[in-house]
Each structure stands twice: as C-alpha cells, then as structure tokens.
Design a protein around this motif. Sequence first.
Motif, PDB file in Angstrom:
ATOM      1  N   GLY A  17       0.839  -1.192   0.000  1.00 40.09           N
ATOM      2  CA  GLY A  17       0.000   0.000   0.000  1.00 40.09           C
ATOM      3  C   GLY A  17       0.877   1.246   0.000  1.00 40.09           C
ATOM      4  N   MET A  18       0.387   2.329  -0.572  1.00 39.24           N
ATOM      5  CA  MET A  18       1.179   3.565  -0.653  1.00 39.24           C
ATOM      6  C   MET A  18       0.322   4.764  -0.295  1.00 39.24           C
ATOM      7  N   VAL A  19       0.858   5.597   0.606  1.00 39.59           N
ATOM      8  CA  VAL A  19       0.275   6.909   0.892  1.00 39.59           C
ATOM      9  C   VAL A  19       1.317   7.937   0.464  1.00 39.59           C
ATOM     10  N   SER A  20       0.980   8.776  -0.520  1.00 38.67           N
ATOM     11  CA  SER A  20       1.932   9.751  -1.051  1.00 38.67           C
ATOM     12  C   SER A  20       1.454  11.160  -0.738  1.00 38.67           C
ATOM     13  N   LEU A  21       2.255  11.900   0.016  1.00 38.65           N
ATOM     14  CA  LEU A  21       1.907  13.260   0.426  1.00 38.65           C
ATOM     15  C   LEU A  21       2.825  14.268  -0.234  1.00 38.65           C
ATOM     16  N   GLY A  22       2.419  15.539  -0.225  1.00 39.16           N
ATOM     17  CA  GLY A  22       3.306  16.617  -0.673  1.00 39.16           C
ATOM     18  C   GLY A  22       3.181  16.949  -2.141  1.00 39.16           C
ATOM     19  N   CYS A  23       4.299  17.406  -2.712  1.00 33.15           N
ATOM     20  CA  CYS A  23       4.321  18.026  -4.041  1.00 33.15           C
ATOM     21  C   CYS A  23       4.427  16.990  -5.151  1.00 33.15           C
ATOM     22  N   SER A  51       7.208   8.443  -5.540  1.00 36.02           N
ATOM     23  CA  SER A  51       6.320   7.322  -5.234  1.00 36.02           C
ATOM     24  C   SER A  51       6.120   6.432  -6.451  1.00 36.02           C
ATOM     25  N   GLU A  52       5.950   7.055  -7.612  1.00 38.22           N
ATOM     26  CA  GLU A  52       5.776   6.275  -8.847  1.00 38.22           C
ATOM     27  C   GLU A  52       7.000   5.407  -9.122  1.00 38.22           C
ATOM     28  N   VAL A 111       2.615  -4.564   3.555  1.00 35.08           N
ATOM     29  CA  VAL A 111       3.435  -3.441   4.008  1.00 35.08           C
ATOM     30  C   VAL A 111       2.821  -2.163   3.470  1.00 35.08           C
ATOM     31  N   VAL A 112       2.810  -1.093   4.256  1.00 33.71           N
ATOM     32  CA  VAL A 112       2.320   0.214   3.812  1.00 33.71           C
ATOM     33  C   VAL A 112       3.489   1.196   3.780  1.00 33.71           C
ATOM     34  N   LEU A 113       3.681   1.855   2.649  1.00 32.93           N
ATOM     35  CA  LEU A 113       4.699   2.903   2.511  1.00 32.93           C
ATOM     36  C   LEU A 113       4.032   4.267   2.688  1.00 32.93           C
ATOM     37  N   VAL A 114       4.623   5.118   3.489  1.00 32.90           N
ATOM     38  CA  VAL A 114       4.139   6.495   3.653  1.00 32.90           C
ATOM     39  C   VAL A 114       5.247   7.424   3.173  1.00 32.90           C
TER      40      VAL A 114
END
Length: 460
Positions: A17-23, A30-31, A53-56
């Motif tokens: 899983g991926m949570v991508s924050l910011g610009c 993230s890509e 696993v979750v990536l932040v």
Amino acid sequence: MCATIMATKFPDAPKIGMVSLGCPKNLVDSERILTKLRSDGYQMSADYAGADVVLVNTCGFLDSAKEESLEAIGEAMAENGRVIVTGCMGDEADLIRAKFPQVLAVTGAHQYEQVVNAVHDASPPIPNAFVDLVPEGGLKLTPRHYSYLKISEGCNHRCSFCIIPSIRGDLVSRRIDAVLREAEKLVSAGTKELLVISQDTSAYGVDTRHEPRQWKGREVRAHMTDMARQLGQLRDADGKAPWVRLHYVYPYPHVDQVIPLMAQGLLTPYLDIPFQHASPSVLKAMKRPANEAKVLDRIHKWRAICPDITIRSSFVVGFPGETEADFQYLLDWLDEAQLDRVGAFRFEPVEGAAANALPGAVPEAVKEERYQRIMAKTAAISAAKLAAKVGRVLPVIIDEVGEPDEEDGSIGATARSQADAPEIDGNVFLRDVGEGRKAGDIFDVLIEDADEHDLYGVPV
C-alpha cells in the motif's frame, strides 16, 4: 490416450500500500518506488487491510505538512501496523521513531534503493518468471494521459524561508539521455501531456557542466533549452505531439530562448515561475534575486514573441519585515505584470529555516488581511484575462468525461486549456461533447463563458 494437464498455481505475491503526500516531486518518487516494486513481483493494495506493508511518502516542507505526515503515519500504524516511512521527513527519523517506535524502517528523500530494500526485508518478493508485471511507462499515480517528468533533485539556492536543500541536498541533474528516454517511453505508453518538474528547472545541468550525451545519433547537452527543444520533437504512435509544460522555472537569462519554442508550437506556452515577492527589500531578506523591474521588461518581451503565453507564479505574504509599503509594491507590480495564474501563501515559519530568526514578525491578522487583498487582486486580473478568451477557439485536453444526462442524454466533460496545469490551475467545463470522448483526448472548443478561474465551452 491423452496426458493429464496439470494446472500450475502461482503463490500470491506480497501486496504494497502507498500513501503519497506533498508536491508532484514526491509523487514522482512514489511512482518510481512502486514501479520498481511491481517489477520485483509485488502487487498493489488499494486499502490498508489488504497490504502486507504500507509505505508512507512524507512531506516536511512546512510544519503543517509535517503534522499531516505524522497523522498519515499514525493512521497507517493503526490500520495496518507494518509501515515503512520515506520522503522528506526521513531526515527526522528520531522524531518519527520516538512517536512510532514500531515502524519497520525510515528512509530519506529519493532514497529509492533503500526503500525497496526495506520492503524486501519486511516482506520478501516471490520470484515468478512467467509474468510481466510492469507496463512500459511504469506505474503511475496520475491519470494515464499526463505524467510528471522529473529532471533533477535538490537545489543550489539558499532561500531564507526554505529547507529543501537541507532535505534534498544540492542540485543533482539526471543525464539528458535518461530524461529523454523516459519521456519517449511515457509518450509511447499513452502520455499526452508531459509536466517537467524539479526544484529549479532552469538550472538543469549546471552541476554537470551541461554534459552532452548521444541521443538519436546526435549530441544533446544537459541544458534546459536543449532538453525543451528535444521534448518538443516527441511524437506518439499517431504522429501527434504531446503537450510539454515547464514548471519551477527561475527567470535566468537563457529562459528567453525557450519562448520562441512556444511560439513555434514545440512547447506548451506556459511558464511556472516562483517569483515569491516583488519588493526589493523583501526579496533581499528572502535571499532571492531582486531584479523585479528587469523581469517586468522580459515578461513584456515574452508576450510580444508569444502572445498566448501563460505565466503562473506564487507569492508569500507576511514575510518577516514586510511593511505595508512592501506589500503595496507587490500589488502594484502585479498590476503591471498581469500574471495569468497566481497562488499566494501566508508566511509560515519552518523549523530549520533562516527566516525564523529575522526581525519584524508580521501579526497573523495582518497576514490574513494581506492574503485576502492579494487574492482579490489576482482574481480580478484572472477574471479579465479569461473573459477576453470568450469567443475564441482553444485546444483542450480532457481530464474526465461525465455520465449522460438522464433527461436529454447530453454528455459534459472536465478539461483544461494549455493555460491550465492539472490540480493547480483552472478548468474548461464542456457541454455536449458527444459519445466516444475519453480522458486524454485533445481537440478544439469554442469558449462560451468565463468566471474568475474557469472557462466554459463546447466542441467546435
């Protein structure tokens, strides 16, 4: 006699899983991480429950962004428990581990290899030689029809309000052939719009002394103008050119050389320039170039060469020491510059930024009042500029097609003109687009109406 055919069941691959924050630069990171993990055989999970696993991917540019990142880590820990943290807040590993001691790993910004290794350690990949897992253009968090193309990392500037160099380091440019190869793959995979991003696009190649590389049988320099010219020559399978949009462009002298490329149709006539302010005293305190008068002259020349050029920028109000006279100077400058798209931000102290120690802190109420005034000023300029487009025929790119109307079956769509970057600028709302239109289609529309930020039209 027929032999019995035995079906082979492949083991289930680990899910990420991926949570991508910011610009957008974080989004590109993230890509790239997801693309590498997908090529290693991992599956993607759309929710916490299904992820091994979750990536932040965190943002640490402002204190408010750090708070958002910590909240996202907390949510991932609560919902899943197996969390790897990366991105700009990775440099504050002690803070993250003090708050969330059970995180599996913490890595810094653009540390792709370390992130992937941490995932491998936490949930080892299952080799499978029979399945090709990665599409040609890599995995994307943006719609298929537009892609961010990151050309460098880091920044050589030392603006007093910014901590990006301490997070991402000095400028590190990608090889020009690697940039062009990625762009070519993205276009061949369906990208209709390339958005060129970095911390300082104009400085591309400075760190490598604009080292040339072979591309398509010719030598091309790692320089913004050479790169722009080559990107403008890309074509898809149907021979059509993608839109190429330049972001984070500092107004160095050589920027003048890309304006004719816009006039020739090789580049989208759009420049995103982070001016930040206009008052010489504020620019000096910000440690920014204070040549606002010369910039005004250049803007006029750019518009003479390419009348349809759109200039977007962002400004900080309430910077320490900013007087009412400084702010009025900015408003007057905007009257003269007539920028097409403007964003404004109230100054916010960022831990580690030199600006925090400057005298003359502006009260919050004054910041808010100035913010409202600059937004009203720029909204009026935008409304007048958009009103002037009513009656014109403009090319647009569709972002989303609506459902047929229940009564008359008409179909609307949300699109953008060349003056509109995704997520940050306005839209062109279309009526009666007809059946068969899809996201990524580029075609001409008649502009019928306008408001402060958006246009309204119909296909011609």
